[in-house]
Design a protein around this motif. Structure first.
Motif, mmCIF file in Angstrom:
data_model
loop_
_atom_site.group_PDB
_atom_site.id
_atom_site.type_symbol
_atom_site.label_atom_id
_atom_site.label_comp_id
_atom_site.label_asym_id
_atom_site.label_seq_id
_atom_site.Cartn_x
_atom_site.Cartn_y
_atom_site.Cartn_z
ATOM 1 N N LEU A 126 0.830 -1.210 0.000
ATOM 2 C CA LEU A 126 0.000 0.000 0.000
ATOM 3 C C LEU A 126 0.861 1.254 0.000
ATOM 4 N N GLY A 127 1.987 1.198 0.718
ATOM 5 C CA GLY A 127 2.880 2.355 0.722
ATOM 6 C C GLY A 127 3.384 2.682 -0.664
ATOM 7 N N ALA A 128 3.841 1.676 -1.407
ATOM 8 C CA ALA A 128 4.330 1.903 -2.766
ATOM 9 C C ALA A 128 3.206 2.389 -3.669
ATOM 10 N N ALA A 129 1.992 1.827 -3.497
ATOM 11 C CA ALA A 129 0.862 2.258 -4.319
ATOM 12 C C ALA A 129 0.537 3.731 -4.067
ATOM 13 N N LEU A 130 0.610 4.166 -2.816
ATOM 14 C CA LEU A 130 0.343 5.578 -2.509
ATOM 15 C C LEU A 130 1.392 6.484 -3.143
ATOM 16 N N VAL A 131 2.648 6.078 -3.082
ATOM 17 C CA VAL A 131 3.711 6.896 -3.683
ATOM 18 C C VAL A 131 3.482 7.024 -5.185
ATOM 19 N N ILE A 132 3.185 5.915 -5.839
ATOM 20 C CA ILE A 132 2.992 5.947 -7.293
ATOM 21 C C ILE A 132 1.730 6.720 -7.644
ATOM 22 N N GLY A 133 0.647 6.483 -6.891
ATOM 23 C CA GLY A 133 -0.589 7.195 -7.169
ATOM 24 C C GLY A 133 -0.436 8.693 -6.972
ATOM 25 N N ALA A 134 0.207 9.104 -5.879
ATOM 26 C CA ALA A 134 0.422 10.533 -5.637
ATOM 27 C C ALA A 134 1.262 11.149 -6.735
ATOM 28 N N GLY A 135 2.220 10.354 -7.258
ATOM 29 C CA GLY A 135 3.074 10.866 -8.329
ATOM 30 C C GLY A 135 2.348 11.107 -9.629
ATOM 31 N N CYS A 136 1.150 10.511 -9.774
ATOM 32 C CA CYS A 136 0.352 10.803 -10.973
ATOM 33 C C CYS A 136 -0.072 12.266 -10.986
ATOM 34 N N ALA A 137 -0.201 12.858 -9.790
ATOM 35 C CA ALA A 137 -0.603 14.265 -9.679
ATOM 36 C C ALA A 137 0.597 15.178 -9.534
ATOM 37 N N VAL A 138 1.560 14.774 -8.690
ATOM 38 C CA VAL A 138 2.707 15.651 -8.418
ATOM 39 C C VAL A 138 3.997 14.825 -8.476
ATOM 40 N N PRO A 139 4.440 14.413 -9.662
ATOM 41 C CA PRO A 139 5.613 13.530 -9.762
ATOM 42 C C PRO A 139 6.912 14.159 -9.277
ATOM 43 N N THR A 140 6.976 15.481 -9.240
ATOM 44 C CA THR A 140 8.220 16.127 -8.804
ATOM 45 C C THR A 140 8.007 17.014 -7.583
ATOM 46 N N GLN A 141 6.909 16.787 -6.875
ATOM 47 C CA GLN A 141 6.661 17.529 -5.642
ATOM 48 C C GLN A 141 6.518 16.540 -4.493
ATOM 49 N N GLY A 142 6.507 17.044 -3.273
ATOM 50 C CA GLY A 142 6.383 16.159 -2.128
ATOM 51 C C GLY A 142 7.539 15.170 -2.101
ATOM 52 N N CYS A 143 7.231 13.909 -1.833
ATOM 53 C CA CYS A 143 8.302 12.913 -1.809
ATOM 54 C C CYS A 143 8.878 12.691 -3.194
ATOM 55 N N GLY A 144 8.082 13.053 -4.231
ATOM 56 C CA GLY A 144 8.588 12.942 -5.596
ATOM 57 C C GLY A 144 9.811 13.794 -5.832
ATOM 58 N N ARG A 145 9.912 14.937 -5.101
ATOM 59 C CA ARG A 145 11.083 15.794 -5.253
ATOM 60 C C ARG A 145 12.351 15.051 -4.811
ATOM 61 N N VAL A 146 12.225 14.292 -3.715
ATOM 62 C CA VAL A 146 13.364 13.506 -3.235
ATOM 63 C C VAL A 146 13.642 12.334 -4.156
ATOM 64 N N LEU A 147 12.582 11.625 -4.509
ATOM 65 C CA LEU A 147 12.752 10.434 -5.341
ATOM 66 C C LEU A 147 13.292 10.779 -6.735
ATOM 67 N N ALA A 148 12.936 11.959 -7.227
ATOM 68 C CA ALA A 148 13.368 12.357 -8.570
ATOM 69 C C ALA A 148 14.729 13.037 -8.573
ATOM 70 N N SER A 149 15.386 13.099 -7.434
ATOM 71 C CA SER A 149 16.708 13.717 -7.380
ATOM 72 C C SER A 149 17.716 12.867 -8.142
ATOM 73 N N SER A 150 18.780 13.503 -8.579
ATOM 74 C CA SER A 150 19.774 12.810 -9.410
ATOM 75 C C SER A 150 20.362 11.567 -8.757
ATOM 76 N N PRO A 151 20.776 11.623 -7.473
ATOM 77 C CA PRO A 151 21.343 10.412 -6.867
ATOM 78 C C PRO A 151 20.364 9.238 -6.848
ATOM 79 N N MET A 152 19.099 9.534 -6.521
ATOM 80 C CA MET A 152 18.114 8.460 -6.468
ATOM 81 C C MET A 152 17.846 7.902 -7.866
ATOM 82 N N ARG A 153 17.834 8.757 -8.854
ATOM 83 C CA ARG A 153 17.579 8.280 -10.213
ATOM 84 C C ARG A 153 18.741 7.443 -10.735
ATOM 85 N N VAL A 154 19.945 7.797 -10.348
ATOM 86 C CA VAL A 154 21.109 6.997 -10.764
ATOM 87 C C VAL A 154 20.995 5.593 -10.176
ATOM 88 N N ILE A 155 20.688 5.519 -8.892
ATOM 89 C CA ILE A 155 20.538 4.201 -8.247
ATOM 90 C C ILE A 155 19.360 3.456 -8.857
#
Length: 727
Positions: free
Chosen positions: A284-313
């Protein structure tokens, strides 16, 4: 009315790149890597696989829905070609390297087993290979396979085969329904949402039920994991509604989801009943992250997840997942010592470096090849060739790895001579007879301590020893984990006036070959009553294998005690394993959780209560002491040390708990039973050889071979005589 129907219609999901999902992959792979590296505080890091399942379900369903919503069907060759191009070359390449490294570094017997895992993993049925091992409790001591992490890839590949077919079927049914309507309607996701919802609900219900019955089946199988992929698919099919969330709400949901995933990593552990309801947390946690990213993929936790280090990994996640586990597992064999902190860090970095190399030289060039992307047939051919090569290499290595056969000079078999005593002989006479047979075996054990070369006439041969794990069940006379009750299992003379009962767990039943010989020779009526990992003492036990209270053991105990009380055998021989409550140092750290440990005060009190209870029925009681703990899988160890069997022979001080044996003996005798300390049948004062004469002593890490047990029949006979002659 039209607006109402429109609310249930979804536009084809935007399949543009989602940087936050790439970052979520990083969270998943970091959780798994840190867990396998035994980093403190990440005891639930295995949930990273669950996050991968949700991501895969989302991405694959989004892709399929876009195609169905535009063309009305799924072009299977194109779909499978893309999957083959994306996944198979990298997994096959890493699999070949693992197979070759295993053949070079592992003992031959273990290496052969790994090659079977390699074939199953290359064919993407590895999850069922490991499932079969997981439901065999005698396989719990087997070393963990360097291919075991491939199980999750197998689950995903199997889902990729099933889900497109279901989508095509649903699309066909939708087209037939439309033909009955006058108006042509826009594509609706509702049938597919309903289909996935049914899959998710049914799969989760099955997962919950099976987790409480056979956790290994629930953990490894597609039917019990499909709900996690289906939930990701449901997010994809409802992406339009997620996109309509206000940014603040979406951000809050995203952070909540990420926090739940992190919480699962830290709060869960290997003792958690899993998947079960605990898997709801990361899913459910992963589903919430993905669902929220449909609205704000680069805001909220998406800002952290979309950072360069995380994207490289995240870009490295697939290859890193493939490499990290075999590197961590095989590195100690390469270095010749345990990794330790610095070694573990180095192994993790090496696996990351190999992941970069794989990404640059295999994943990206093949995945983004213009020629292959335009040729589904070519992509499928490449994937098929990669798989065939991996399977071929594993089979070739399986054939090339030699069967381990000792080259030492033939050695005579262990033989024990015994002088029959009169039935009315004195207790001193029986004691002298016991000492005489023990002395003969001790002499053979002392000779064996110094012998290094594995004899060429070893009995049973190393390659055949593992098969004895099946024989110990005695055609159902030893009950499995899920079986209660006890069938009538009688050897010798069924009409005899002397009945001997051999009772206990598998460490009791392993002595059946000795008592069967005695029953035939002495015309006893021998009855065997055994159950896997179920000592006869009335003590609470929770099997790690089942991850719950072992209630079937309690039912079996009640049944057996009732049988003993009704049949009143002249002699009841009790045996049990002495490693309950401990974690093995071998075989990947498996253990058996319980409310007590062997030799603990509760254990000693329970043994005394059992002896007093059976003795009160009018039966004599003989408690067999423990066999030494060889602290290794003996046949596997010997297969790698054919010229030095002493390398597999533990020190007596490490293999035998003398103080525990003394406490058991005292408790048994105080309560009217006879106790047999078996240490001299296996060990000298300094060491416990694993070959005595030409006989292999253990067929795994916890049981003696039928051959060694049978050779000790005269010893068991002398012990039985002493117990029967006791007051």
């Amino acid at each position: 009315m039209g607006s109402t129907r429109g609310a249930h219609r979804l536009r084809p999901a935007n399949i543009g790149f989602r940087p936050d999902i790439e970052g979520l992959r990083a969270v998943a792979v970091l959780a798994v890597v840190l867990f396998h590296a035994h980093v403190p505080g990440v005891g639930g890091g295995y949930i990273g696989v669950d996050v991968f399942f949700v991501i895969s379900g989302f991405l694959i369903t989004r892709l399929l829905w876009q195609e169905v919503s535009t063309s009305g069907t799924v072009r299977l060759r194109r779909f499978y070609g893309a999957r083959a191009r994306r996944l198979l070359p990298a997994s096959a390449t890493v699999g070949i390297v693992i197979a070759v490294a295993s053949a070079l570094l592992l003992p031959p017997l273990q290496a052969k087993s790994v090659m079977v895992d390699a074939v199953a993993s290359a064919l993407y049925v590895g999850n069922y290979q490991f499932l079969l091992q997981g439901v065999d409790y005698l396989a719990a001591n087997l070393p963990v396979s360097p291919f075991q992490h491939y199980w999750s890839l197998s689950v995903e590949e199997q889902f990729y085969f099933v889900w497109p077919a279901l989508m095509i079927l649903a699309a066909w049914l939708v087209r037939r329904a439309r033909r009955r309507k006058a108006a042509v309607e826009a594509p609706s996701a509702r049938p597919y949402i309903a289909l996935l919802a049914v899959v998710a609900i049914a799969s989760f219900a099955l997962c919950w039920a099976v987790s409480h019955l056979l956790p290994a089946v629930a953990f490894f199988s597609l039917p019990t994991r499909a709900w996690q992929l289906a939930l990701g698919g449901l997010v994809a099919l409802t992406a339009g509604r997620w996109s309509a969330l206000p940014p603040v709400v979406a951000s809050l949901l995203g952070w909540t989801g990420l926090a739940v995933v992190v919480f699962a990593c830290t709060a869960l552990s290997t003792s958690t009943l899993y998947p079960g309801t605990a898997a709801l947390l990361p899913t459910l946690g992963a589903a919430l992250v993905i669902g929220a990213g449909c609205a704000v993929p680069t805001q909220g936790c998406g800002r952290v997840l979309a950072s360069s280090p995380m994207r490289v990994i995240g870009r490295l996640s697939y290859s890193w997942y493939l490499w990290h586990w075999p590197v961590l597992l095989l590195a100690p064999l390469l270095t010749g010592r345990p990794l330790g902190l610095s070694g573990t860090v180095a192994a993790v970095l090496v696996s990351a470096g190999l992941a970069v190399l794989t990404l640059v030289t295999i994943e990206n060039p093949i995945r983004y090849s213009t020629r292959l992307r335009g040729s589904p047939g070519g992509s499928l051919a490449l994937g098929g060739a990669a798989t065939a090569t991996a399977v071929g290499v594993a089979i070739a290595l399986l054939m090339v790895i030699p069967a381990p056969v000792g080259s030492g000079a033939p050695v005579g078999a262990l033989t024990v001579q015994v002088t029959p005593l009169a039935p009315d002989d004195t207790p001193d006479g029986h004691e002298a007879a016991v000492r005489a047979v023990f002395a003969q075996v001790q002499g053979a054990v002392s000779e064996a301590v110094e012998r290094k070369d594995v004899p060429s006439n070893l009995d049973p041969p190393l390659a055949e020893a593992a098969a004895e794990g099946r024989d110990i069940y005695l055609d159902g006379c030893m009950r499995t984990f899920l079986e209660a009750g006890q069938p009538d299992c009688v050897w010798g003379d069924p009409a005899s006036t002397t009945t001997v009962a051999l009772v206990g767990d598998s460490n009791a039943v392993m002595w059946a070959p000795a008592f069967q010989r005695l029953a035939e020779q002495r015309r006893w009526r021998l009855t065997v009553m055994g159950k896997a990992s179920c000592p006869l003492m009335t003590l609470p036990i929770s099997a790690t294998y089942l991850q719950r209270v072992y209630t079937v053991c309690e039912q079996w105990r009640e049944h057996v005690i009732g049988r003993l009380n009704a049949e009143r055998p002249q002699l009841v021989v009790v045996g049990m394993w002495r490693r309950y409550g401990a974690v093995h140092e071998y075989g990947g750290g498996h253990g058996w959780l319980s409310a007590y440990e062997s030799y603990s005060p509760q254990w000693i009190e329970g043994l005394g209560d059992l002896v007093r209870q059976v003795h009160g029925m009018g039966s004599k009681v003989l408690v067999l002491g423990p066999i030494p703990d060889p602290r290794t899988l003996v046949p596997t160890c010997l297969s790698g040390h054919l010229d030095d069997a002493t390398a597999c022979a533990p020190a007596t001080s490490a293999a035998v708990n003398q103080s525990g044996i003394a406490r058991e003996s005292a408790s048994t005798q105080i309560n009217g039973g006879d106790y047999a300390d078996l240490t001299e049948l296996f060990c000298t004062e300094s060491r416990c050889p694993v070959i005595v004469g030409n006989t292999l002593v253990y067929f795994d890490a916890t049981h003696v071979t039928a051959e060694y047990a049978g050779s000790l029949a005269p010893v068991m006979g002398a012990l039985a005589d002493r117990a029967l002659a006791g007051s």
